[in-house]
Motif scaffolding. Structure first.
Motif, PDB file in Angstrom:
ATOM      1  N   UNK A   1       0.844  -1.204   0.000  1.00 53.08           N
ATOM      2  CA  UNK A   1       0.000   0.000   0.000  1.00 53.08           C
ATOM      3  C   UNK A   1       0.874   1.246   0.000  1.00 53.08           C
ATOM      4  N   UNK A   2       2.022   1.162   0.674  1.00 49.75           N
ATOM      5  CA  UNK A   2       2.907   2.321   0.771  1.00 49.75           C
ATOM      6  C   UNK A   2       3.797   2.503  -0.453  1.00 49.75           C
ATOM      7  N   UNK A   3       4.303   1.426  -1.015  1.00 50.00           N
ATOM      8  CA  UNK A   3       5.272   1.564  -2.110  1.00 50.00           C
ATOM      9  C   UNK A   3       4.667   1.236  -3.475  1.00 50.00           C
ATOM     10  N   UNK A   4       3.437   0.712  -3.498  1.00 53.06           N
ATOM     11  CA  UNK A   4       2.824   0.309  -4.752  1.00 53.06           C
ATOM     12  C   UNK A   4       3.382  -1.011  -5.257  1.00 53.06           C
ATOM     13  N   UNK A   5       2.762  -1.542  -6.298  1.00 57.48           N
ATOM     14  CA  UNK A   5       3.218  -2.791  -6.905  1.00 57.48           C
ATOM     15  C   UNK A   5       3.748  -2.516  -8.303  1.00 57.48           C
ATOM     16  N   UNK A   6       4.460  -3.486  -8.830  1.00 57.45           N
ATOM     17  CA  UNK A   6       5.017  -3.386 -10.174  1.00 57.45           C
ATOM     18  C   UNK A   6       4.305  -4.374 -11.092  1.00 57.45           C
ATOM     19  N   UNK A   7       4.741  -5.639 -11.075  1.00 54.71           N
ATOM     20  CA  UNK A   7       4.134  -6.642 -11.952  1.00 54.71           C
ATOM     21  C   UNK A   7       3.344  -7.702 -11.180  1.00 54.71           C
ATOM     22  N   UNK A   8       3.200  -7.521  -9.872  1.00 53.66           N
ATOM     23  CA  UNK A   8       2.424  -8.432  -9.012  1.00 53.66           C
ATOM     24  C   UNK A   8       2.842  -9.894  -9.228  1.00 53.66           C
ATOM     25  N   UNK A   9       4.166 -10.087  -9.149  1.00 55.43           N
ATOM     26  CA  UNK A   9       4.761 -11.406  -9.304  1.00 55.43           C
ATOM     27  C   UNK A   9       5.544 -11.757  -8.046  1.00 55.43           C
ATOM     28  N   UNK A  10       5.468 -13.025  -7.630  1.00 55.50           N
ATOM     29  CA  UNK A  10       6.162 -13.462  -6.424  1.00 55.50           C
ATOM     30  C   UNK A  10       6.951 -14.737  -6.688  1.00 55.50           C
TER      31      UNK A  10
ATOM     32  N   UNK B   1      19.124 -13.925 -10.039  1.00 52.28           N
ATOM     33  CA  UNK B   1      18.302 -13.949 -11.249  1.00 52.28           C
ATOM     34  C   UNK B   1      17.067 -13.053 -11.136  1.00 52.28           C
ATOM     35  N   UNK B   2      16.647 -12.748  -9.915  1.00 52.91           N
ATOM     36  CA  UNK B   2      15.528 -11.827  -9.721  1.00 52.91           C
ATOM     37  C   UNK B   2      15.972 -10.687  -8.814  1.00 52.91           C
ATOM     38  N   UNK B   3      15.285  -9.560  -8.986  1.00 55.30           N
ATOM     39  CA  UNK B   3      15.540  -8.388  -8.148  1.00 55.30           C
ATOM     40  C   UNK B   3      14.217  -7.996  -7.482  1.00 55.30           C
ATOM     41  N   UNK B   4      13.912  -8.624  -6.357  1.00 55.81           N
ATOM     42  CA  UNK B   4      12.624  -8.349  -5.707  1.00 55.81           C
ATOM     43  C   UNK B   4      12.562  -6.947  -5.114  1.00 55.81           C
ATOM     44  N   UNK B   5      11.379  -6.377  -5.127  1.00 61.38           N
ATOM     45  CA  UNK B   5      11.163  -5.084  -4.490  1.00 61.38           C
ATOM     46  C   UNK B   5      11.023  -5.243  -2.976  1.00 61.38           C
ATOM     47  N   UNK B   6      10.476  -6.389  -2.563  1.00 61.41           N
ATOM     48  CA  UNK B   6      10.279  -6.699  -1.144  1.00 61.41           C
ATOM     49  C   UNK B   6      10.766  -8.117  -0.891  1.00 61.41           C
ATOM     50  N   UNK B   7      11.441  -8.306   0.243  1.00 56.44           N
ATOM     51  CA  UNK B   7      11.907  -9.634   0.659  1.00 56.44           C
ATOM     52  C   UNK B   7      11.362  -9.924   2.053  1.00 56.44           C
ATOM     53  N   UNK B   8      10.764 -11.098   2.212  1.00 60.20           N
ATOM     54  CA  UNK B   8      10.352 -11.604   3.527  1.00 60.20           C
ATOM     55  C   UNK B   8      11.230 -12.813   3.813  1.00 60.20           C
ATOM     56  N   UNK B   9      11.882 -12.829   4.965  1.00 58.35           N
ATOM     57  CA  UNK B   9      12.797 -13.926   5.265  1.00 58.35           C
ATOM     58  C   UNK B   9      12.748 -14.261   6.747  1.00 58.35           C
ATOM     59  N   UNK B  10      12.768 -15.559   7.036  1.00 61.15           N
ATOM     60  CA  UNK B  10      12.748 -16.008   8.425  1.00 61.15           C
ATOM     61  C   UNK B  10      14.049 -15.649   9.123  1.00 61.15           C
ATOM     62  N   UNK B  11      13.953 -15.221  10.375  1.00 64.35           N
ATOM     63  CA  UNK B  11      15.156 -14.983  11.175  1.00 64.35           C
ATOM     64  C   UNK B  11      15.071 -15.759  12.478  1.00 64.35           C
TER      65      UNK B  11
ATOM     66  N   UNK C   1      12.084  -6.684   4.294  1.00 62.56           N
ATOM     67  CA  UNK C   1      13.063  -5.794   3.689  1.00 62.56           C
ATOM     68  C   UNK C   1      12.464  -5.169   2.429  1.00 62.56           C
ATOM     69  N   UNK C   2      12.768  -3.909   2.219  1.00 60.25           N
ATOM     70  CA  UNK C   2      12.321  -3.197   1.019  1.00 60.25           C
ATOM     71  C   UNK C   2      13.549  -2.638   0.322  1.00 60.25           C
ATOM     72  N   UNK C   3      13.548  -2.712  -1.001  1.00 60.11           N
ATOM     73  CA  UNK C   3      14.676  -2.169  -1.768  1.00 60.11           C
ATOM     74  C   UNK C   3      14.855  -0.701  -1.431  1.00 60.11           C
ATOM     75  N   UNK C   4      16.089  -0.309  -1.179  1.00 60.48           N
ATOM     76  CA  UNK C   4      16.370   1.010  -0.625  1.00 60.48           C
ATOM     77  C   UNK C   4      15.825   2.146  -1.483  1.00 60.48           C
ATOM     78  N   UNK C   5      15.812   1.982  -2.799  1.00 66.45           N
ATOM     79  CA  UNK C   5      15.351   3.061  -3.677  1.00 66.45           C
ATOM     80  C   UNK C   5      13.847   3.279  -3.593  1.00 66.45           C
ATOM     81  N   UNK C   6      13.121   2.369  -2.903  1.00 69.63           N
ATOM     82  CA  UNK C   6      11.664   2.477  -2.783  1.00 69.63           C
ATOM     83  C   UNK C   6      11.212   2.955  -1.408  1.00 69.63           C
ATOM     84  N   UNK C   7      12.131   3.050  -0.469  1.00 67.73           N
ATOM     85  CA  UNK C   7      11.740   3.279   0.926  1.00 67.73           C
ATOM     86  C   UNK C   7      11.248   4.700   1.203  1.00 67.73           C
ATOM     87  N   UNK C   8      11.894   5.692   0.594  1.00 69.84           N
ATOM     88  CA  UNK C   8      11.551   7.101   0.868  1.00 69.84           C
ATOM     89  C   UNK C   8      11.418   7.294   2.377  1.00 69.84           C
ATOM     90  N   UNK C   9      10.300   7.921   2.815  1.00 69.76           N
ATOM     91  CA  UNK C   9      10.077   8.089   4.260  1.00 69.76           C
ATOM     92  C   UNK C   9       8.882   7.251   4.709  1.00 69.76           C
TER      93      UNK C   9
END
Length: 281
Positions: A67-76, A170-180, A236-244
């Protein structure tokens, strides 16, 4: 009703009552946690969590990020989905997204084939049965004709998560969810040593600390923006999309959530999860 039937009815009623009490207590604890000053800032993603098909509150957090950064191609791309009905992208799939699931367990893949047959047949979902390793992950993704920018990458393989994310090119995701591994509190920067065929053994020796993932993410151009209520997944969000759009600073100390794995008992409702497919109206 005979005596045995009466006993069975009573036991079933007690079980249902106890299950309802568990849900009530979980929601009460959740509300009390969010009422703490730490969570008052509306930018805090934890405030937006909810469960539809995710294991905990990831569905709501993912929805709020986009909702904050918008979507691109809606692919996961998601790997470690088990049977698919409790993962981070099933909700996106029924909302019209498309993507790739990778699962090593043959029985899990059989369940996915049965439950998600309409999505597989119409090409919105691709399924690969394979063990995910640092050596194989790029080939697996590429073999499904997925590459370049995607909206979401979700990683949950219970052991080599750090090393596999590090290997992905091979992919450059806009958002990454990863277990810690929330047992490794900041500032510890630790991960298990890479063992291609290793899996979690039920102990607390698995995965990577949040700080280790924050450092890896930073090296790949990502900023940590939050963790979920159970202390299981980092976002995690790609730094160029984070803004404020998100809470600062983007550090493990700021975003760490402790292990609250009892949230695994959280249910989205009284019925068993089923993905449909639904019809948009």
């Amino acid at each position: 009703m005979d005596a045995n039937s009466q006993i069975g009815f009573a036991l079933n009623h007690i079980a249902n009552f106890n299950a309802a009490m568990v849900q009530m207590n979980l929601h009460r604890f959740w509300a009390e946690t969010l009422a703490q000053p730490r969570y008052a800032d509306p930018k805090r993603l934890l405030r937006h969590g909810f469960k539809v098909y995710s294991q905990h509150d990831e569905d709501g957090i993912i929805q709020e990020i986009f909702r904050r950064i918008g979507t691109s191609n809606r692919t996961f791309v998601e790997f470690g989905v088990e049977t698919g009905v409790e993962c981070n992208t099933a909700k996106l799939l029924i909302e019209g997204w498309r993507g790739l699931w990778i699962e090593a367990n043959a029985q899990g893949c059989k369940s996915i084939t049965a439950m998600f047959d309409p999505f597989l047949k119409d090409g919105r979902l691709a399924l690969k049965q394979s063990l995910v390793t640092a050596e194989s992950i790029n080939t697996l993704i590429r073999s499904a004709d997925v590459g370049g920018e995607i909206d979401l990458l979700s990683i949950d393989i219970d052991f080599n998560d750090y090393w596999v994310w590090k290997a992905i090119e091979v992919v450059k995701p806009r958002v990454v969810v990863i277990e810690y591994n929330a047992g490794l509190h900041p500032p510890l920067s630790l991960t298990v040593p890479y063992q291609p065929n290793a899996a979690g053994d039920g102990s607390n020796f698995f995965g990577a600390s949040l700080e280790a993932l924050v450092r890896l993410g930073r090296s790949k151009g990502y900023r940590v923006v939050g963790c979920n209520i159970s202390g299981s997944n980092a976002f995690f969000v790609r730094a160029d999309l984070c803004a404020d759009h998100f809470i600062e600073p983007a550090t493990s100390e700021e975003h760490y959530e402790p292990p609250r794995h009892f949230f695994s008992f959280l249910l989205a409702g009284p019925q068993a999860p089923k993905p449909g497919p639904y019809v948009a109206v």
